[in-house]
Design an enzyme around this catalytic site. Structure first.
Site, mmCIF file in Angstrom:
data_model
loop_
_atom_site.group_PDB
_atom_site.id
_atom_site.type_symbol
_atom_site.label_atom_id
_atom_site.label_comp_id
_atom_site.label_asym_id
_atom_site.label_seq_id
_atom_site.Cartn_x
_atom_site.Cartn_y
_atom_site.Cartn_z
ATOM 1 C CE1 TYR A 104 -2.070 -3.497 -8.442
ATOM 2 C CE2 TYR A 104 -0.957 -1.469 -7.797
ATOM 3 C CZ TYR A 104 -1.374 -2.757 -7.503
ATOM 4 O OH TYR A 104 -1.092 -3.302 -6.277
ATOM 5 N NE ARG B 39 -0.257 2.400 -5.883
ATOM 6 C CZ ARG B 39 -1.394 2.361 -6.580
ATOM 7 N NH1 ARG B 39 -1.462 2.919 -7.760
ATOM 8 N NH2 ARG B 39 -2.479 1.765 -6.088
ATOM 9 N NE ARG C 31 -3.295 3.067 -11.071
ATOM 10 C CZ ARG C 31 -3.235 4.271 -10.545
ATOM 11 N NH1 ARG C 31 -2.762 5.281 -11.261
ATOM 12 N NH2 ARG C 31 -3.616 4.495 -9.323
ATOM 13 C CB CYS D 108 -16.466 2.796 -29.276
ATOM 14 S SG CYS D 108 -16.594 1.124 -28.648
ATOM 15 N N GLY E 151 0.730 -1.255 0.000
ATOM 16 C CA GLY E 151 0.000 0.000 0.000
ATOM 17 C C GLY E 151 0.756 1.299 0.000
HETATM 18 N N1 LLP Z 1 -1.323 -7.034 -0.614
HETATM 19 C C1 LLP Z 1 -2.643 -7.173 -0.857
HETATM 20 C C2 LLP Z 1 -3.416 -8.134 -0.084
HETATM 21 C C3 LLP Z 1 -3.251 -6.372 -1.834
HETATM 22 O O1 LLP Z 1 -4.545 -6.505 -2.054
HETATM 23 C C4 LLP Z 1 -2.471 -5.434 -2.555
HETATM 24 C C5 LLP Z 1 -3.083 -4.587 -3.582
HETATM 25 C C6 LLP Z 1 -1.089 -5.340 -2.289
HETATM 26 C C7 LLP Z 1 -0.551 -6.161 -1.295
HETATM 27 C C8 LLP Z 1 -0.169 -4.395 -2.997
HETATM 28 O O2 LLP Z 1 -0.525 -3.071 -2.794
HETATM 29 P P1 LLP Z 1 0.417 -1.872 -3.328
HETATM 30 O O3 LLP Z 1 1.690 -1.915 -2.536
HETATM 31 O O4 LLP Z 1 0.648 -2.103 -4.773
HETATM 32 O O5 LLP Z 1 -0.389 -0.664 -3.068
HETATM 33 N N2 LLP Z 1 -5.475 -1.293 -9.307
HETATM 34 C C9 LLP Z 1 -5.314 -0.298 -8.269
HETATM 35 C C10 LLP Z 1 -4.602 -0.857 -7.063
HETATM 36 C C11 LLP Z 1 -5.267 -2.072 -6.448
HETATM 37 C C12 LLP Z 1 -4.492 -2.651 -5.297
HETATM 38 C C13 LLP Z 1 -5.060 -3.954 -4.881
HETATM 39 N N3 LLP Z 1 -4.349 -4.615 -3.845
HETATM 40 C C14 LLP Z 1 -4.598 0.910 -8.850
HETATM 41 O O6 LLP Z 1 -4.266 0.887 -10.031
HETATM 42 O O7 LLP Z 1 -4.408 1.898 -8.165
#
Ligand code: LLP
Length: 423
Positions: free
Chosen positions: A376, A279, A315, A347, A242
């Protein structure tokens, strides 16, 4: 834009590391995802340095960028993987990630996926419901193995992010309410085919403040103490992913800030720490390179119509996310700027990368970079409008390697079949 990650201008041209972006676009075509090897390496190093002194397993979130070359790179840097499906587990294993470094997350693991993960011997399942506990226990029993599990608790904190990617609020579908966790742990500990080894949370994504982590991890460490008092000692504290990155003006939640905020509370946990970043490892490693096809105007708007679309990078359409958009060849300032919507060929009116964005005045056929597209981006791409998915390249110094060839029309109908009665 001066520079983002390892993308910078030299002599008016956009480079990734030491390779001109134009050269890669000419070679591999557009739309094209370009990623920097060095960026990913440095990002992992930052986590390791920030958490030095804390026993840490970095389980990279495969969903952010699942190309097997990227996974192999992360594996070679010592990372494990966080997977959410059998497919992600397969990808991680194909890239050589050891099962003992893989955590299996998600609220809806199917029996087939659970069997697959048990066969592989993953480090642990982060379990999100009582029925899932029972299911894993039963399947492990059938297979005569022990399943290592953690419970994903929902700590009810507000991560202050886009509502679609906030996951640790009471109302969200994720995890087990923290106030019921003790009870669930007791039940899990009584199941004969489970070994209870950890505690997990994931409160959301693109979180830029430390407060929500501090609050939630404190709650988790309190819970660990209560569990200890009941005789349950856990080995792993998994705080999820996150940490937010800089897309526009936000302040990135760097590993250093995160570790600094958690240092004290983690010391008392007595557990090995797992972090699941996605991310923050790959987001700013990449850009989506696209070609300007046409320029047009109506009574109220100007449009740059480019050859990439929402099927390549969803996104902006899905979360109204901001991505910097930069010319690959700098345009002389005297040519001026124009306020445009940068849109794709699909479209749907939601098919845009930016709205009312001030851009240099550009000629058709110019190349454009949509920045911060390493996370993503490709993983959320689809074939909508029967568009073959983009190619991906990985840059390393002055070399670049195609790590996914562009899809062909043939790929589009792979696996489909016209039944005999229609022939
Ligand atoms: N762990 C779990 C259980 C998760 O659900 C996620 C992301 C992560 C780790 C990794 O999170 P990060 O470090 O990447 O924030 N598609 C969206 C983001 C969805 C994230 C879903 N879960 C976007 O493009 O912003």
């Amino acid at each position: 834009m001066e520079s983002i990650g390892n993308f910078h201008y030299r002599g008016g041209e956009l480079y990734c590391e030491k390779v001109p972006v134009e050269r890669m676009a000419e070679d591999a075509g557009t739309p094209l995802f370009v990623y920097s090897h060095a960026f990913i390496k440095d990002a992992v190093k930052e986590y390791k340095i920030a958490f030095r002194g804390t026993p840490l397993l970095l389980c990279y979130a495969v969903k952010a960028n699942a190309n097997i070359a990227i996974l192999k790179l992360l594996e070679s840097l010592g990372c494990g993987a966080e997977v959410i499906s059998g497919g992600e587990l397969y990808r991680a294993r194909q890239a050589g990630v050891k099962p003992g470094k893989i955590v299996f997350d998600g609220p809806g693991k199917s029996p087939e996926e659970i069997r697959y993960a048990l066969r592989e011997g993953v480090l642990m399942f982060n379990v999100e419901s009582e029925q899932e506990l029972e299911c894993i226990d039963a399947l492990a029993g059938e297979m005569k193995v022990k399943a290592r599990i953690a419970l994903r608790v929902n700590p009810d904190v507000n991560p202050n992010t886009h509502p679609y990617i906030a996951t640790g609020l009471k109302k969200d579908k994720f995890g087990i309410p923290i106030e019921r966790a003790l009870d669930y742990y007791k039940r899990a500990a009584a199941m004969s085919n489970l070994e209870v080894v950890g505690l997990h949370q994931h409160i959301g994504s693109q979180i830029t403040r430390v407060g929500p982590y501090r609050d939630s991890v404190r709650k988790l460490v309190d819970l660990l103490e209560r569990l200890r008092a009941e005789g349950l000692r856990l080995q792993y504290l998994d705080i999820g992913g996150g940490p937010g990155i800089r897309y526009d003006k936000e302040r990135a939640l760097t590993p250093e800030r995160l570790a600094g905020a958690l240092r004290e509370v983690l010391e008392s946990s007595g557990c090995r720490l797992i972090v699941e970043p996605g991310r923050s490892i790959v987001g700013n490693s990449g850009a989506l390179i696209t070609r300007l096809l046409y320029i047009k105007s109506n009574a109220v708007k100007n449009f740059y119509i480019v050859d990439a679309a929402m099927n390549d990078l969803i996104r902006p359409s899905l979360y109204q996310a901001h991505h910097h958009i930069a010319p690959v060849q700098l345009v002389p300032e005297r040519d001026g700027t124009i306020t445009v919507d940068v849109v794709g060929p699909i479209c749907e009116s939601g098919d845009y990368f930016a709205q009312d964005r001030e851009m240099p005045v550009m000629e058709p056929r110019s190349l454009i970079a949509v920045m911060s597209a390493g996370a993503y981006g490709f993983t959320m791409a689809s074939n909508y409008n029967a568009r073959p998915r983009a190619a991906e390249v990985l840059v390393k110094g002055d070399e670049y390697h195609i790590i996914r060839r562009r899809e062909t029309f043939r790929d589009l109908i792979k696996g489909e079949k016209i039944p005999e009665f229609l022939e």
